[in-house]
Design an enzyme around this catalytic site. Structure first.
Site, PDB file in Angstrom:
ATOM      1  N   HIS A   5      80.381  70.526  51.008  1.00 19.95           N
ATOM      2  CA  HIS A   5      81.851  70.155  51.816  1.00 19.95           C
ATOM      3  C   HIS A   5      83.080  70.919  51.169  1.00 19.95           C
ATOM      4  CE1 HIS A   5      79.298  66.290  51.594  1.00 19.95           C
ATOM      5  NE2 HIS A   5      79.632  66.200  52.784  1.00 19.95           N
TER       6      HIS A   5
ATOM      7  N   HIS B 142      80.196  67.247  47.840  1.00 18.70           N
ATOM      8  CA  HIS B 142      79.551  68.137  47.027  1.00 18.70           C
ATOM      9  C   HIS B 142      80.042  69.594  47.271  1.00 18.70           C
ATOM     10  CE1 HIS B 142      77.077  68.918  50.461  1.00 18.70           C
ATOM     11  NE2 HIS B 142      76.530  67.850  50.640  1.00 18.70           N
TER      12      HIS B 142
ATOM     13  N   GLY C  56      78.548  72.372  58.436  1.00 13.62           N
ATOM     14  CA  GLY C  56      77.552  73.499  57.233  1.00 13.62           C
ATOM     15  C   GLY C  56      76.446  73.756  58.070  1.00 13.62           C
TER      16      GLY C  56
END
Ligand code: PAF
Length: 280
Positions: free
Chosen positions: A37, A34, A147
């Site tokens: 990423h 998504h 992340g």
């Protein structure tokens, strides 16, 4: 773009790249890519000669109650995104190659794995640290990208790298959000429209916490109470945790420490567990 499926072949390729002096960036993923990423891939592409993305749904980070089979997968779509984002190599190993039947070694990072998601998902970070250590040993990246959405995961990995003197620089990239504030996650796919609307309460309550701090409130118990009250206004929402901690040590705070505070949430929206966080 190459797709490499065996640990041995990946090792050979890395040897060749290193011999040619290439700087390697790694984006570890479990696939089903998504925008979160993609932001990691973008940064990795800019900063390295060779960009490698691993796709591996790591069985040892799932608890007995968590259904690994239910984890979303779409390798064809992931490949197309990887081509578009100019990934050089997808490392897509098989579970039996990563964990042969005689596999016995795990990486346990202490303390920072005890609270937040670690407290709720026993063994999860042991699984994450172990697979990331293996990926680092196989791919030997100069830089690796994670992340901030999984704030505790990023801290656990930094700690592992520091404590075990792993020669890799860890880069943590900001949370990517939808226009309405919802943090992007593979799990959002499980939400129907009503649940998606209810899920917004995570980012809204974090914003509320930020506003309270801006207005001078420093007492963590007051902020926690307000956040909890707001989340409870959504019927399908059930709080797993609301924590306000030191952003590196992950130890609970009594008062907000400017520049050092992490507010982290995990909330079930019916059956789907969502997480979100902000640093203050
Ligand atoms: O964040 C993830 O997708 C996974 O936990 C990771 C880092 C790829 C390890 O399996």
């Amino acid at each position: 773009m190459k797709i490499i499926r065996s640990v041995r072949a990946m090792g050979k390729e890395i040897k060749r790249l290193k011999k040619n002096g290439k700087i390697i960036g790694l984006v570890p993923t479990m696939g089903y890519l998504h925008k979160g990423h993609i932001s990691l891939l973008n940064r990795g592409r800019k900063e390295n000669d060779i960009l490698i993305m691993s796709i591996f749904v790591n069985p040892i980070q799932f608890g007995p109650e968590e259904d690994i089979k239910r984890y979303p997968r779409d390798i064809q779509r992931d490949k197309a995104i990887a081509v578009r984002e100019k990934v050089d190599i997808i490392f897509y190993p098989r579970a039996r190659d990563m964990y042969p039947s005689e596999f016995r070694t795990y990486v346990d990072v202490e303390r920072v794995t005890e609270g937040l998601c670690g407290g709720r998902r026993p063994g999860h970070f042991r699984g994450v640290a172990t697979v990331v250590a293996k990926l680092f040993n196989i791919v030997m990246p100069d830089r690796a990208y994670f992340g901030q959405k999984d704030a505790q995961q990023a801290i656990v990995i930094r700690k592992m790298v520091k404590d075990l003197n792993m020669p890799v620089k860890i880069k943590t990239m900001p949370i990517v959000r939808e226009k309405d504030g919802m943090a992007i996650s593979s799990r959002n796919k499980y939400l129907d429209n009503k649940e998606r609307r209810a899920g917004l309460v995570l980012s809204q309550s974090l914003k509320e916490a930020k506003d309270l701090v801006k207005r001078g409130i420093k007492d963590v118990s007051i902020i926690k109470r307000k956040v909890t009250e707001l989340i409870r206004t959504e019927k399908p929402a059930c709080i797993d945790y609301v924590e306000i901690v030191d952003k590196e040590k992950l130890e609970r705070l009594k008062y907000i420490k400017k520049g050092h505070t992490l507010i982290a949430l995990a909330v079930y929206i019916n059956k789907t567990r969502l997480i979100d966080n902000i640093t203050l």
